[in-house]
Design a protein around this motif. Structure first.
Motif, mmCIF file in Angstrom:
data_model
loop_
_atom_site.group_PDB
_atom_site.id
_atom_site.type_symbol
_atom_site.label_atom_id
_atom_site.label_comp_id
_atom_site.label_asym_id
_atom_site.label_seq_id
_atom_site.Cartn_x
_atom_site.Cartn_y
_atom_site.Cartn_z
ATOM 1 N N ARG A 179 -9.307 10.923 -5.494
ATOM 2 C CA ARG A 179 -9.637 9.511 -5.127
ATOM 3 C C ARG A 179 -9.286 9.328 -3.552
ATOM 4 N NH1 ARG A 179 -10.828 6.129 -9.770
ATOM 5 N NH2 ARG A 179 -11.075 4.669 -8.053
ATOM 6 N N LEU A 180 -10.069 8.723 -2.905
ATOM 7 C CA LEU A 180 -10.115 8.534 -1.406
ATOM 8 C C LEU A 180 -9.489 6.935 -1.069
ATOM 9 C CD1 LEU A 180 -10.494 9.577 1.595
ATOM 10 C CD2 LEU A 180 -12.517 8.385 1.554
ATOM 11 N N TYR A 181 -8.421 6.805 -0.738
ATOM 12 C CA TYR A 181 -7.958 5.471 -0.585
ATOM 13 C C TYR A 181 -7.796 4.886 0.914
ATOM 14 C CZ TYR A 181 -5.282 6.044 -5.032
ATOM 15 O OH TYR A 181 -5.296 6.682 -6.454
ATOM 16 N N GLU B 100 -6.597 11.151 0.580
ATOM 17 C CA GLU B 100 -7.092 11.680 -0.802
ATOM 18 C C GLU B 100 -5.943 11.852 -1.505
ATOM 19 O OE1 GLU B 100 -9.541 15.170 -3.028
ATOM 20 O OE2 GLU B 100 -9.826 15.027 -0.814
ATOM 21 N N PRO C 133 -7.755 6.771 6.013
ATOM 22 C CA PRO C 133 -8.067 7.111 4.497
ATOM 23 C C PRO C 133 -7.150 8.466 4.091
ATOM 24 C CG PRO C 133 -9.751 7.631 6.222
ATOM 25 C CD PRO C 133 -8.894 6.840 6.759
ATOM 26 N N ASP D 43 -4.285 -0.525 -2.201
ATOM 27 C CA ASP D 43 -4.514 0.867 -2.662
ATOM 28 C C ASP D 43 -6.107 1.042 -3.152
ATOM 29 O OD1 ASP D 43 -2.339 1.936 -1.828
ATOM 30 O OD2 ASP D 43 -1.199 2.166 -3.817
ATOM 31 N N GLU D 44 -6.793 0.220 -2.612
ATOM 32 C CA GLU D 44 -8.587 0.424 -2.929
ATOM 33 C C GLU D 44 -8.595 1.774 -2.783
ATOM 34 O OE1 GLU D 44 -12.723 -0.729 -0.943
ATOM 35 O OE2 GLU D 44 -11.001 -2.033 -0.315
ATOM 36 N N SER D 45 -9.606 2.415 -3.719
ATOM 37 C CA SER D 45 -9.643 3.845 -3.651
ATOM 38 C C SER D 45 -11.118 3.856 -4.367
ATOM 39 C CB SER D 45 -9.007 4.563 -4.363
ATOM 40 O OG SER D 45 -8.908 4.191 -5.812
ATOM 41 N N TRP E 114 0.968 -1.240 0.000
ATOM 42 C CA TRP E 114 0.188 0.046 0.019
ATOM 43 C C TRP E 114 0.954 1.255 -0.185
ATOM 44 C CZ3 TRP E 114 -5.648 0.341 0.864
ATOM 45 C CH2 TRP E 114 -6.187 -0.840 0.847
ATOM 46 N N ALA F 54 -13.029 1.706 1.384
ATOM 47 C CA ALA F 54 -13.254 2.973 0.793
ATOM 48 C C ALA F 54 -14.256 2.804 -0.227
ATOM 49 C CB ALA F 54 -12.155 3.806 0.377
ATOM 50 N N HIS G 149 -13.393 7.080 -6.357
ATOM 51 C CA HIS G 149 -13.488 8.321 -6.934
ATOM 52 C C HIS G 149 -14.480 9.046 -6.308
ATOM 53 C CE1 HIS G 149 -14.009 11.186 -10.307
ATOM 54 N NE2 HIS G 149 -12.983 10.646 -10.768
#
Length: 451
Positions: A114-116, A110, A108, A422-424, A101, A120, A426
Motif C-alpha cells: 500500500r502507498l501511504y 510503501e 509517500p 495513514d490514508e493509503s 500518522w 494517495a 492498494h
C-alpha cells in the motif's frame, strides 16, 4: 486500429512505474483548499496536473472562477466516436495531527503493498488512473476525452457551478466517469449508484450574559455545555435511530454487509455497539444519519471554575436519496428549536448543503463499464453499491448533462482511510483500476461509435 485487451494490459503494465512516480510527486504537494492553508500549493498542484495532461497530448488550461484552480484538458473525438468526460480532483483534506500518522503525510511511503500519504487514494490516484488510461492508448485513443480535475472538492466545490456553467459546451460529453468513490472490497470492483446528501449546520445555545462562578451559581443555573449536551441527545432515540421528524429514509438496500466486517473496517473498539435499526447498508446508504463533528468549548486544561454562557456544536446530517437539503435543514432547525431545554436560547445556522443522488445504471455505457470491470478483475463482476458519503456535484452534472451516462468509480477500498491518518492506496487494486478504465474507453468506443 483499436488496441486489443492484450495490448492495453501490456501498455498499462509498461506505464505503471511512471504512473506511480507521478502519483508520488502529486502526493508531495500539500494542495489544501481550506481556509488558513497555503493556497499557492493548490496552484502548484494544478500546474502539475496540467503538465501531466499536456504530456498526454491534451489541449489544457487552468481555470479559476472565484475559488481554487481547476484543470481542463481536451482531445477531440475521431469521426463518429463518442466523447468521455473524466473527472477527478487534485485538492486534498488537511492532514491533521502529524503525530497520528506512521510516516510524513506528504512523503509517500510503501508498506505491505500500500502507498501511504495524504491524497494517495482520495483523489490523486483518481487523477493518475485517467492519465494511465490515456498513456496506454497513446495516439490511438478511440474516443474524444475531456479531463476535468477540480481544485476544491474537499472544501465544498464552491466555484464548481460557475465553472460548469461557463465551460458547459467544452465539457459536454456522452459518458461521464467520476473517479472519486471506491470499490466494494479488495478484489471486488463496484459501480456507485447512489450517494447520500449533506447538510452541515451549527447550533449555539446561550444561557448567560457572561461566565459566572460555578460554586456561587451552579445548581439553579444551567451551564451551556450541559444544555447543549441535552439538546444533542434529542437527535436520536434510545436505539440510536435518528429522531428528527421530516427526514426521508427507506429500507431495502440489496447488498449484504456483515456487521462484524463493518465494525472492523470502521475501527470500532471492543464492546462498542452499533446504533440504529435495519441492515448495515440501509443505515449507511438509504437512511439519514446525524453526527456531531465538533464543539466550541473551553479545553479541559484551561477551563476555569465557571459556568459557560454559551456553547456551539457543528452538526452533520447525511440525507437519504430522495430527500431535499432545504427541507431537511428546516426539519433539523425546527427540532432543535423545539427541544432546547430549560428555556435556553438556541441559534441554528446553515454552513453548507448538497443534494443526494440516485443513478439509473442501465444502458450501453453501464454495460460497457461492467464488462471492463469484469475483465480487469479476472471475471469478478462489479457490485452496484450505494455510498454513505456525499458528492453533491453529481446532481449538478445530472442537471447540466441529462443525456450523459454518469459512471461513478474510484480507487479506494474499505481500508484506504480517506480523510483520516495513514490514508493509503492498494497498489495492486490501483493497477486493476487503470486497466479497467482503459478497457472502459475501448468498450465505450466500440459500443457508442456511430457507423
Amino acid at each position: 486500429m483499436t488496441l486489443s485487451e492484450t495490448d492495453l494490459r501490456a501498455a498499462i503494465a509498461r506505464e505503471m512505474p511512471g504512473v506511480r512516480a507521478d502519483l508520488e510527486q502529486l502526493v508531495r504537494i500539500p494542495g489544501i483548499a481550506f481556509e488558513g492553508f497555503d493556497h499557492t500549493q493548490v496552484d502548484r498542484s494544478a500546474e502539475a496536473v496540467a503538465e501531466l495532461l499536456r504530456g498526454c497530448g491534451l489541449d489544457t488550461q487552468i481555470v479559476r472562477r472565484g475559488g481554487q484552480p481547476a484543470v481542463i484538458g481536451r482531445k477531440a473525438a475521431p469521426a463518429g466516436a463518442p466523447t468521455v468526460l473524466l473527472y477527478a480532483h487534485h485538492d486534498v483534506q488537511p492532514a491533521g495531527d502529524p503525530a497520528l500518522w506512521t510516516s510524513d503525510p506528504f512523503e509517500p511511503v510503501e508498506r505491505d503493498g500500500r502507498l501511504y500519504g495524504r491524497g494517495a487514494a482520495d483523489d490523486k490516484a483518481g487523477v493518475m488512473a485517467h492519465v494511465a488510461a490515456l498513456r496506454a492508448f497513446g495516439d490511438q485513443l478511440p474516443v474524444g476525452v475531456v479531463v476535468f480535475v477540480e481544485g476544491e472538492e474537499e472544501y465544498g466545490s464552491d466555484s464548481l457551478d460557475a465553472i460548469l456553467e461557463e465551460f458547459r459546451e467544452e465539457l459536454r460529453s456522452d459518458v461521464i466517469v467520476i473517479a472519486d468513490s471506491g470499490n466494494w472490497d479488495i478484489g471486488q470492483p463496484a459501480l456507485t449508484t447512489s450517494l447520500r446528501g449533506l447538510v452541515n449546520l451549527f447550533a449555539e445555545v446561550k444561557v448567560l450574559k457572561s461566565a459566572v462562578h460555578s460554586g456561587m451559581f451552579g445548581g439553579p443555573v444551567p451551564d451551556a455545555l450541559i444544555t447543549l449536551a441535552r439538546l444533542l441527545t434529542t437527535l436520536h432515540d434510545e436505539s440510536g435511530e435518528v429522531a428528527v421528524d421530516g427526514l426521508v429514509g427507506r429500507e431495502g438496500a440489496s447488498v449484504d454487509y456483515p456487521a462484524d466486517r463493518f465494525q472492523q473496517e470502521a475501527g470500532m473498539l471492543d464492546g462498542v455497539e452499533l446504533i440504529g435499526k435495519g441492515s448495515i447498508t440501509d443505515r449507511i446508504w438509504t437512511k439519514p444519519s446525524i453526527s456531531v463533528l465538533g464543539i466550541d468549548a473551553p479545553r479541559t486544561f484551561e477551563a476555569a471554575n465557571a459556568l459557560q454562557p454559551s456553547a456551539k456544536a457543528k452538526i452533520s446530517v447525511r440525507l437519504a436519496p430522495g430527500d431535499d437539503p432545504k427541507s431537511a435543514y428546516a426539519a433539523v432547525r425546527s427540532h432543535l428549536e423545539k427541544h432546547v431545554p430549560w428555556g435556553a436560547q438556541v441559534e441554528v445556522t446553515l454552513e453548507s448543503d448538497g443534494s443526494p443522488c440516485v443513478i439509473d445504471a442501465t444502458g450501453p455505457a453501464y454495460e460497457a463499464a461492467r464488462a471492463a470491470f469484469r475483465t480487469a478483475w479476472d471475471g469478478t463482476a462489479p457490485v452496484d453499491m450505494g455510498v454513505g458519503g456525499s458528492i453533491p456535484f453529481i446532481a449538478t452534472f445530472q442537471d447540466l448533462f441529462p443525456q450523459a451516462a454518469i459512471l461513478v468509480t474510484g480507487v479506494e477500498d474499505p481500508h484506504a482511510g480517506a480523510h483520516g491518518p495513514d490514508e493509503s492506496l492498494h497498489l495492486g487494486e490501483f493497477e486493476r483500476v487503470c486497466i479497467a478504465e482503459a478497457l472502459l474507453l475501448k468498450n465505450v468506443a466500440e459500443t457508442l461509435t456511430s457507423k
